[in-house]
Design an enzyme around this catalytic site. Structure first.
Site, short mmCIF file in Angstrom:
data_model
loop_
_atom_site.label_atom_id
_atom_site.label_comp_id
_atom_site.label_asym_id
_atom_site.label_seq_id
_atom_site.Cartn_x
_atom_site.Cartn_y
_atom_site.Cartn_z
N GLY A 132 0.81 -1.22 0.00
CA GLY A 132 0.00 0.00 0.00
C GLY A 132 0.83 1.26 0.00
N LEU A 133 2.12 1.15 -0.39
CA LEU A 133 2.98 2.34 -0.45
C LEU A 133 3.30 2.69 -1.91
CD1 LEU A 133 5.40 1.55 2.53
CD2 LEU A 133 3.35 2.96 2.55
N ASP A 193 -1.64 8.01 -6.61
CA ASP A 193 -0.31 7.43 -6.40
C ASP A 193 0.70 7.96 -7.42
OD1 ASP A 193 -1.87 6.03 -4.67
OD2 ASP A 193 -1.80 4.14 -5.76
C1 GLA Z 1 -4.92 2.76 -4.17
C2 GLA Z 1 -5.20 3.41 -5.52
C3 GLA Z 1 -5.37 4.93 -5.35
C4 GLA Z 1 -6.39 5.26 -4.26
C5 GLA Z 1 -6.09 4.47 -2.99
C6 GLA Z 1 -7.16 4.63 -1.93
O1 GLA Z 1 -3.67 3.18 -3.69
O2 GLA Z 1 -4.14 3.16 -6.42
O3 GLA Z 1 -5.73 5.50 -6.59
O4 GLA Z 1 -7.69 5.02 -4.72
O5 GLA Z 1 -5.95 3.08 -3.25
O6 GLA Z 1 -7.19 5.94 -1.47
#
Ligand code: GLA
Length: 412
Positions: A132-133, A193
Site C-alpha cells: 500500500g505504499l 499514487d
Molecule cells: C490505491 C489506488 C489509489 C487510491 C487508494 C485509496 O492506492 O491506487 O488511486 O484510490 O488506493 O485511497
C-alpha cells in the site's frame, strides 16, 4: 526499528554491468521514483475528491542505457529475472508479470512524440511490494522517465518542478502511468499514487484536487514540532484487494447515480459534487451499504479540506485528530480495514505521544501511518506487534519515513 535502506546507485550500476556489460564511454542513466504515503483522503480520488499524500524516501530505481533500436531488455534484481520485448509489438507478459508496469507505460507513451527508442535496464526498489505504499506507481513513473530520456527528452525538463513547464510534464507523466495501469495492467486505480510520485516535494504534503489535478504543496512542519511520520507495515499483502477495490468503486458509482436521480441534479457527476447536508437529506433513501460507502467519501473529502486548513494554522493536533476519524470511517463505513490494521491503530491510540494514526492506501492489509512525537518513537515501535498475526503474512515492521521530492533522472 527497521533500517531504511535506499537503493544504492553504485550497487545497481554494478548489477547493470554484470547483466549487460558496458563500456566506459557508454552513457548510463538512473531514474528514481518514490513511493507514497497518504496522510489523509482515502478512497476519494476516484470520486474526484481531495487527497493529501507525501512522497517517501523509498524508491524504485532503474539504471539504463538507451539503445539505437527498439528492443527493451529489463532485468529485475528483486525477481532475478530478465524480460525482453520490442516497442513495435508490446504485449503483456505472463512469465514476468512485474514487467507489465514497464510495458504498459511504453505502450501508452508509444503514441507520443518523440518516437521511442529501446533500452537495456536493471531495476530494483526498496518500496515494499503490495504494502500500500505504491510500489507499482513508483515503478511506472521511473519507467516513464527512463523511456523519455531514451527517446531524447531533455532531462532538465523532466527534473524541473517549475510551475510553467516542469509540473505540466510531471502531470502528463502521472496521467500516462495511470492509463498504463488502468488499460494495460488492468487495475482501475485513481490518480493519487502516480501524482504523488511525480509531484511530491520534500517536507511537504501535496494537497491534490483529483478532478482538476490542481495541486499545492503544503509545508508539514512536523520536524519543527519534534514529530515524525511512522509507517507500520502489518505484513498483510494484497489478496482480494483488486476485486474489493473495484467493488467499492462500483458501489460509489451506484450511489452517485442514485443521489443524482433523487436530487434531480444532472450536475452531480461524482460524490465530490455532493455537499454533506445534501447527502444527509437523501441518506435514508439509499440502500444501507451504498449509503455507508457514500457517507465515507463525502465526509472524507471534507476531512481533507479541514486537515489542510488545520496544518496551515499550525494546528497539528487538529490535523492528527482527523486521522483517527478517517480510520474509523474506513473501518466502519467503507469497510476496507482488517484486524491487524485496527489493532495497530488501537495501540497507537493507547500510546502516549502518538498524535494521530490511520490505515493508509487501498486497505485490507498494508500499512498504517502515524504521527508520533520524537520522545515516544521507541515506546510506540516496541508496542506494535513484531510478528505476523496470521499464517502467510510477512514480518511486520515499523519505520520512520522521510518526505522527499518526486521522481528524477540523472547520468551516472
Ligand atoms: C490505491 C489506488 C489509489 C487510491 C487508494 C485509496 O492506492 O491506487 O488511486 O484510490 O488506493 O485511497
Amino acid at each position: 526499528m527497521a533500517e531504511q535502506v535506499a537503493v544504492d546507485s553504485k550497487w545497481l550500476l554494478q548489477q547493470f554491468r554484470k547483466v549487460f556489460g558496458s563500456h566506459l564511454k557508454d552513457e548510463v542513466w538512473i531514474s528514481e521514483a518514490p513511493g507514497r504515503v497518504n496522510l489523509i483522503g482515502e478512497h476519494t480520488d476516484y470520486s474526484g475528491g481531495f487527497v493529501f499524500p507525501v512522497a517517501i524516501g523509498h524508491n524504485v530505481a532503474i539504471v539504463f542505457r538507451p539503445r539505437a533500436d527498439r528492443i527493451v531488455r529489463l532485468y529485475s534484481c528483486d525477481y532475478r529475472q530478465m524480460s525482453e520485448f520490442c516497442l513495435d509489438e508490446i504485449q503483456t507478459s505472463g512469465d514476468a508479470p512485474w514487467s507489465n508496469f514497464f510495458r504498459g507505460v511504453a505502450w501508452v507513451l508509444s503514441d507520443c512524440e518523440p518516437p521511442k527508442r529501446g533500452l537495456d535496464a536493471v531495476i530494483s526498489g526498496d518500496v515494499p511490494i503490495g504494502a500500500g505504499l505504491s510500489s507499482s506507481a513508483a515503478f511506472e513513473v521511473a519507467s516513464a522517465f527512463a523511456l523519455l530520456v531514451a527517446a531524447g527528452t531533455d532531462p532538465t525538463i523532466l527534473n524541473s518542478f517549475d510551475s510553467e513547464c516542469g509540473l505540466k510534464v510531471r502531470r502528463e507523466i502521472a496521467l500516462a502511468c495511470q492509463k498504463a495501469e488502468n488499460l494495460f495492467v488492468g487495475v482501475s486505480c485513481g490518480i493519487m499514487d502516480q501524482m504523488a510520485s511525480c509531484i511530491g516535494r520534500a517536507g511537504h504534503g501535496i494537497y491534490l484536487d483529483c478532478r482538476s489535478l490542481r495541486h499545492e504543496p503544503v509545508r508539514l512542519g512536523f520536524d519543527d514540532a519534534d514529530m515524525k511520520i511512522v509507517v507500520y507495515d502489518t505484513g498483510i499483502r494484497r489478496g482480494l484487494v483488486d476485486s474489493e477495490y473495484n467493488r467499492r468503486r462500483q458501489e460509489v458509482e451506484t450511489g452517485t447515480k442514485m443521489i443524482s436521480g433523487i436530487l434531480g441534479q444532472s450536475e452531480v457527476h461524482s460524490l465530490r459534487d455532493v455537499e454533506l447536508a445534501a447527502f444527509e437529506a437523501v441518506r435514508e433513501m439509499l440502500p444501507p451499504k451504498v449509503a455507508r460507502r457514500c457517507e465515507h467519501v463525502v465526509r472524507e473529502i471534507e476531512r481533507v479540506k479541514d486537515a489542510v486548513a488545520a496544518l496551515r494554522q499550525g494546528a497539528l493536533l487538529g490535523f492528527a485528530n482527523l486521522m483517527w476519524e478517517s480510520h474509523e470511517s474506513l473501518r466502519d463505513l467503507y469497510e476496507v480495514s482488517c484486524p491487524e490494521l485496527d489493532l495497530a491503530v488501537k495501540i497507537a491510540c493507547e500510546t502516549r505521544g502518538v498524535l494521530g494514526a490511520r490505515m493508509t492506501g487501498a486497505g485490507f492489509g498494508g500499512c498504517t501511518v502515524n504521527l508520533v512525537q520524537n520522545d515516544a518513537l521507541h515506546d510506540f515501535i516496541c508496542a506494535l506487534p513484531g510478528s505476523p498475526l496470521r499464517p502467510g503474512a510477512y514480518e511486520p515492521r515499523a519505520f520512520v519515513i522521510d518526505v522527499v521530492d518526486g521522481a528524477r533522472v540523472s547520468v551516472l
